[in-house]
Design an enzyme around this catalytic site. Structure first.
Site, mmCIF file in Angstrom:
data_model
loop_
_atom_site.group_PDB
_atom_site.id
_atom_site.type_symbol
_atom_site.label_atom_id
_atom_site.label_comp_id
_atom_site.label_asym_id
_atom_site.label_seq_id
_atom_site.Cartn_x
_atom_site.Cartn_y
_atom_site.Cartn_z
ATOM 1 N N HIS A 143 0.799 -1.231 0.000
ATOM 2 C CA HIS A 143 0.000 0.000 0.000
ATOM 3 C C HIS A 143 0.832 1.281 0.000
ATOM 4 C CE1 HIS A 143 0.431 0.497 4.360
ATOM 5 N NE2 HIS A 143 -0.326 -0.535 4.648
ATOM 6 N N ASP B 15 -4.354 -7.019 6.346
ATOM 7 C CA ASP B 15 -3.193 -7.915 6.346
ATOM 8 C C ASP B 15 -3.087 -8.698 7.650
ATOM 9 O OD1 ASP B 15 -2.649 -5.263 7.269
ATOM 10 O OD2 ASP B 15 -0.521 -5.705 7.337
ATOM 11 N N HIS C 125 -0.855 2.342 14.470
ATOM 12 C CA HIS C 125 -1.051 3.531 13.653
ATOM 13 C C HIS C 125 -2.508 3.730 13.234
ATOM 14 C CE1 HIS C 125 -0.884 1.395 9.528
ATOM 15 N NE2 HIS C 125 -0.851 0.455 10.459
ATOM 16 N N ASP D 156 1.948 -3.895 14.629
ATOM 17 C CA ASP D 156 2.734 -3.146 13.646
ATOM 18 C C ASP D 156 3.949 -2.441 14.239
ATOM 19 O OD1 ASP D 156 1.535 -3.815 11.285
ATOM 20 O OD2 ASP D 156 0.057 -2.223 11.367
ATOM 21 N N GLU E 269 -6.529 -3.995 10.330
ATOM 22 C CA GLU E 269 -6.115 -3.843 8.942
ATOM 23 C C GLU E 269 -6.096 -5.226 8.275
ATOM 24 O OE1 GLU E 269 -2.921 -0.996 6.567
ATOM 25 O OE2 GLU E 269 -2.598 -1.473 8.689
ATOM 26 N N HIS F 279 -5.173 -5.529 15.676
ATOM 27 C CA HIS F 279 -5.302 -4.480 14.659
ATOM 28 C C HIS F 279 -6.159 -5.041 13.530
ATOM 29 C CE1 HIS F 279 -4.489 -1.258 11.979
ATOM 30 N NE2 HIS F 279 -3.368 -1.676 11.452
#
Length: 394
Positions: free
Chosen positions: A24, A82, A144, A163, A80, A78
């Site tokens: 990304h 992935d 993040h 992360d 996200e 998290h």
């Protein structure tokens, strides 16, 4: 399959994506990993999942250790994709498993996957009793994403950092001391610069929290597991979060007919004459994410462009837009470039630098067409003056 045991009852069950080259927005020449960890105690806990195309590999790795249907808890540090897009597949094999995550995480999982699982929302100080070990939850919002969280396993003293402390590097060896440390640290720096740089204040707060925890392993969701160089990577995060810089100047530019390029090379000589390390990048050929990695610890940034339609060249515009989002801390900057008749790129660059939080207090340097010998001397002095200002700040 080669499942790696991190500690008693703790296993790496993630996947290595050797072929991904773009994550990304920045290049990943060494590939990517999607790390997932299985804790087999009196209760069985899966910490994060993987990217959906690798869900079967995750299931196969878990199945070598335990029936996936026996998973009691799934920790989503998290949301996200992935880290979470294999969650629906894992839940299909472990329907009774409770999903633990932050409030922001719960809302995000529902929105991403249109599923209202058996959620348990956790907050700062909450724990999960697994038997011999307990998991402590440390929400780190905006490190993040708003939902981001760390999980700490007592007894084995493992920090599952998601992360934070990650790198994009594919390897068959799971630990830092089994790999080329210089390569790992290079990728850790690049990862921080391109992912976590905007959140420096939160990074410092997180590092301060970790000082109270005895940590034997840091197990991030990308890259290797830290066991021998924990102090080094934590110290780096402290420095990066505080915006500490070295006597280095990055010169990033693009040129239409060669005038701005001649300026850039002469400016670089001026920087070097001041005793400061200089790096030169032509943005039509440079990898933006590599430039940003170099900017992370640099004290100064010089950005140059020929004028095109009263503004900067698109390649330079892409870099300045990227920097505006990353907001590198503790930097000074200036602009330069050649123009044909109206000019305008230098003002546009300065506006973007200021928008990125970079201090611009030295006038830029604009020259018409191609610099002559006198103007090349001006370029040299421009570079030397800027480098001296960097030295004064370090």
């Amino acid at each position: 399959m080669n499942n790696v045991r991190l500690a008693e009852g703790v296993y790496y069950v993630g996947a290595v994506d050797w072929n991904l080259r773009d994550f990304h927005g920045y290049t990943t020449p060494r590939g990517v990993t999607y790390n997932s960890y299985l804790v087999v105690d009196e209760k069985v806990c899966l910490i994060d999942t993987v990217k959906a195309p690798f869900a079967q590999e995750l299931l196969d790795r878990i199945s070598q250790i335990i029936d996936p249907g026996k998973i009691d808890y799934i920790i989503t540090n998290h949301i996200e994709p992935d880290h979470s897009s294999a969650l629906p597949i894992i839940k299909a094999h472990a329907p009774q498993a409770k999903v633990l995550l932050t409030e922001h995480g719960r809302n995000g999982i529902i929105k991403h996957y249109q599923q209202n699982y058996d959620f348990q929302v956790v907050k700062e100080g909450d724990t999960l009793d697994l038997g011999r070990n307990k998991l402590h939850f440390v929400p780190v919002p905006m490190l993040h994403w708003p939902d981001s969280m760390l999980s700490y396993l007592t007894g084995e003293q493992i920090l599952f950092s998601n992360d934070a402390f990650g790198q994009h590097v594919s390897t068959t060896k799971r630990f830092d001391d089994e790999n080329d440390l210089s390569e790992v640290m290079y990728e850790a720096e690049k990862y921080y610069a391109n992912i976590l740089m905007p959140f420096g204040k939160n990074v410092v707060k997180t590092v301060d929290k970790l000082k109270t925890l005895p940590v034997r392993l840091i197990a991030p969701s990308h890259g290797i597991v830290w066991r021998s160089h924990i102090a080094e990577i934590v110290a780096k995060y402290q420095d990066w979060g505080q915006g500490k810089a070295v006597n280095k100047v990055i010169i990033a530019y693009d040129s239409m007919w060669g005038g701005t390029e001649r300026m850039a090379r002469q400016i670089l000589d001026g920087v070097a004459a001041a005793g400061v390390t200089g790096k030169l990048y032509k943005m039509s050929t440079a990898d933006r994410s590599e430039v940003v990695r170099d900017i992370l610890e640099a004290g100064g940034i010089l950005i140059g462009s020929s004028t095109l339609n009263n503004g900067m060249l698109p390649t330079v515009g892409a870099l300045t837009t990227y920097l505006k989002g990353l907001r590198p801390a503790g930097k000074i900057g200036a602009s330069f470039g050649a123009y044909g008749w109206g000019g305008g790129s230098q003002n546009a660059i300065e506006d973007m630098l200021k928008g990125a939080g970079i201090a611009v207090d030295q006038p830029g340097l604009s020259l018409k067409w191609v610099p002559d010998n006198e103007e090349l001397n001006k370029c040299f002095e421009f570079g030397r003056e800027f480098a001296n200002r960097v030295l004064a700040r370090i």
